[in-house]
Design a protein around this motif. Structure first.
Motif, PDB file in Angstrom:
ATOM      1  N   GLN A 192      -8.436   2.214   4.089  1.00 30.37           N
ATOM      2  CA  GLN A 192      -9.038   1.952   2.786  1.00 30.37           C
ATOM      3  C   GLN A 192      -8.251   0.919   1.990  1.00 30.37           C
ATOM      4  O   GLN A 192      -8.810   0.193   1.176  1.00 30.37           O
ATOM      5  N   CYS A 193      -6.933   0.847   2.221  1.00 32.17           N
ATOM      6  CA  CYS A 193      -6.089  -0.081   1.460  1.00 32.17           C
ATOM      7  C   CYS A 193      -6.056  -1.439   2.146  1.00 32.17           C
ATOM      8  O   CYS A 193      -5.523  -1.586   3.251  1.00 32.17           O
ATOM      9  N   THR A 194      -6.618  -2.423   1.510  1.00 33.77           N
ATOM     10  CA  THR A 194      -6.680  -3.779   2.069  1.00 33.77           C
ATOM     11  C   THR A 194      -5.747  -4.746   1.341  1.00 33.77           C
ATOM     12  O   THR A 194      -5.663  -5.915   1.711  1.00 33.77           O
ATOM     13  N   GLN A 231      -7.791  -2.298  -6.104  1.00 35.97           N
ATOM     14  CA  GLN A 231      -7.503  -0.932  -5.636  1.00 35.97           C
ATOM     15  C   GLN A 231      -6.119  -0.492  -6.091  1.00 35.97           C
ATOM     16  O   GLN A 231      -5.303  -0.045  -5.295  1.00 35.97           O
ATOM     17  N   SER A 257      -3.572   3.567   6.076  1.00 36.38           N
ATOM     18  CA  SER A 257      -4.907   3.863   5.550  1.00 36.38           C
ATOM     19  C   SER A 257      -5.798   2.631   5.658  1.00 36.38           C
ATOM     20  O   SER A 257      -5.453   1.545   5.203  1.00 36.38           O
ATOM     21  N   CYS A 308       0.828  -1.204   0.000  1.00 36.20           N
ATOM     22  CA  CYS A 308       0.000   0.000   0.000  1.00 36.20           C
ATOM     23  C   CYS A 308       0.862   1.254   0.000  1.00 36.20           C
ATOM     24  O   CYS A 308       1.910   1.302   0.658  1.00 36.20           O
TER      25      CYS A 308
END
Length: 246
Positions: A178-180, A185, A176, A171
């Motif tokens: 949001q970053c998995t 993504q 964050s 990432c």
């Protein structure tokens, strides 16, 4: 005083004085190379790439000690002292040439070694062991993902066992939420491969070391010439003590 002898003495005194500073600088360069390789030692199988750094560190230690000998031998025009100083400079010169050759050879062997070792380490990634931490550190520091690129993870066990995701160290911002690690993504992931970035880093480190070695080797060469001038011309003209300012 003969102009040639005065110039040679000046060169040797300058050489002797910078031995101390040069020794400290070369020790720093050698330590920097070793530290740079140590940070990524999990991905480097060929430890012989550290030979140039080891030579540099060894040379720096004796340079500091023999700098003092050079000062006294030059000022007093001691044939014995100058002979030892000449031999010392020659040994250091040859050692630096050897380090330069090794650096040049291993600079072009890095790529193949990295690809093999990195593929093995990345395949073993499980999120827990020491090799996992090494991979995470590499990807975080170099802002990269996978060996060739982020798609390299698709052939690993980790990717298959974690819903087709890459480690969060890929990432751009690991903190964050949001970053998995999902490849859906891509805007949140570093997509460039680690192999090329690490190769550039290591080659830059070796290149930097090679420039330093070459610079000091040139200085040693002129130092040996200066010893020859002082010994030959002073020996044929006089045998007593003569200070530098005479």
């Amino acid at each position: 005083m003969d102009c040639g002898i005065f110039t040679s003495k000046t060169v040797l005194l300058f050489l002797s004085l910078i031995f101390w500073a040069a020794g400290a600088l070369m020790a720093y360069v050698g330590a920097y190379v070793i530290k740079s390789y140590d940070n990524f030692n999990n991905f480097i199988q060929d430890k012989y790439t550290l030979i140039p750094a080891a030579i540099i560190v060894g040379v720096s230690v004796v340079m500091f000690i023999f700098g003092l000998l050079g000062c006294f031998a030059t000022i007093r025009e001691s044939k014995v002292g100058l002979s030892f100083f000449f031999l010392f400079i020659m040994v250091i010169f040859l050692a630096e040439i050897a380090a330069l050759v090794f650096s040049f050879i291993y600079q072009y062997k890095i790529s193949g070694d990295l690809q093999r070792s990195m593929s093995v380490v990345f395949d073993r990634y499980d999120g827990e062991d020491a090799e996992t931490k090494a991979v995470d550190y590499l990807q975080t520091q170099l802002q990269c993902c996978g060996v060739k690129n982020y798609t390299s993870w698709s052939s690993t066990t980790w990717y298959a066992n974690h819903n087709n995701t890459v480690p969060v160290s890929c990432c751009k911002n690991e903190t964050s939420a949001q970053c998995t690690g999902s490849v859906a993504q891509l805007d949140l992931l570093n997509t460039e491969g680690c192999e090329s970035k690490l190769e550039v880093l290591l080659q830059d480190v070796l290149g930097y070391a090679m420039l330093v070695i070459l610079g000091f080797a040139i200085i040693k060469f002129f130092g040996m010439l200066s010893v020859c001038v002082i010994t030959c011309r002073a020996g044929s003209r006089r045998s007593g003590y003569q200070p530098l300012y005479a």
